[in-house]
Design a protein around this motif. Structure first.
Motif, PDB file in Angstrom:
ATOM      1  N   LYS A  11      26.288  53.087  39.960  1.00  0.00           N
ATOM      2  CA  LYS A  11      27.092  52.795  41.154  1.00  0.00           C
ATOM      3  C   LYS A  11      27.350  51.294  41.265  1.00  0.00           C
ATOM      4  O   LYS A  11      28.463  50.861  41.575  1.00  0.00           O
ATOM      5  CB  LYS A  11      26.386  53.295  42.410  1.00  0.00           C
ATOM      6  CG  LYS A  11      27.127  53.020  43.697  1.00  0.00           C
ATOM      7  CD  LYS A  11      26.298  53.485  44.891  1.00  0.00           C
ATOM      8  CE  LYS A  11      26.996  53.238  46.195  1.00  0.00           C
ATOM      9  NZ  LYS A  11      27.228  51.849  46.523  1.00  0.00           N
ATOM     10  N   ASP A  15      31.021  49.495  41.396  1.00  0.00           N
ATOM     11  CA  ASP A  15      31.384  48.612  42.508  1.00  0.00           C
ATOM     12  C   ASP A  15      31.740  47.205  42.008  1.00  0.00           C
ATOM     13  O   ASP A  15      32.684  46.595  42.491  1.00  0.00           O
ATOM     14  CB  ASP A  15      30.246  48.519  43.523  1.00  0.00           C
ATOM     15  CG  ASP A  15      30.054  49.812  44.300  1.00  0.00           C
ATOM     16  OD1 ASP A  15      30.990  50.639  44.335  1.00  0.00           O
ATOM     17  OD2 ASP A  15      28.958  49.989  44.868  1.00  0.00           O
ATOM     18  N   TYR A  19      35.231  45.333  42.556  1.00  0.00           N
ATOM     19  CA  TYR A  19      35.192  44.049  43.259  1.00  0.00           C
ATOM     20  C   TYR A  19      35.938  42.975  42.465  1.00  0.00           C
ATOM     21  O   TYR A  19      36.617  42.131  43.038  1.00  0.00           O
ATOM     22  CB  TYR A  19      33.733  43.639  43.484  1.00  0.00           C
ATOM     23  CG  TYR A  19      33.578  42.272  44.100  1.00  0.00           C
ATOM     24  CD1 TYR A  19      33.811  42.072  45.454  1.00  0.00           C
ATOM     25  CD2 TYR A  19      33.197  41.182  43.323  1.00  0.00           C
ATOM     26  CE1 TYR A  19      33.681  40.815  46.026  1.00  0.00           C
ATOM     27  CE2 TYR A  19      33.061  39.924  43.875  1.00  0.00           C
ATOM     28  CZ  TYR A  19      33.304  39.748  45.229  1.00  0.00           C
ATOM     29  OH  TYR A  19      33.175  38.498  45.779  1.00  0.00           O
TER      30      TYR A  19
END
Length: 77
Positions: A11, A15, A19
């Motif tokens: 995860k 992310d 980002y």
């Protein structure tokens, strides 16, 4: 390593790529998980990253993000 720890690591990688401005360009699923290709175009040209997601929870998390990404690409009616 526990399954929850593996999920959190995958995860975090997902992310991090979002980002940094990467977008999903291809998903290949098989019995070992999913290979997810990310791309972004920046000052240094086009960059490509591939993540191999093995946990079911990470694939579910990724699927929800992909759904939102596709939804945002659709023109408003």
């Amino acid at each position: 390593m526990s399954a929850s720890q593996e999920y959190f690591e995958e995860k975090e990688k997902i992310d991090f790529l979002f980002y940094r401005g990467f977008r999903v360009t291809r998903v290949t699923e098989n019995l070992d998980g999913a290979a997810v290709e990310f791309e972004r175009t920046g000052a240094a040209g086009q960059e490509k990253e591939v993540l191999h997601l093995q946990t079911a929870d990470a694939r579910k998390y990724f699927s929800s993000i992909l759904f939102h990404q596709q939804r945002n690409l659709t023109p408003a009616e």
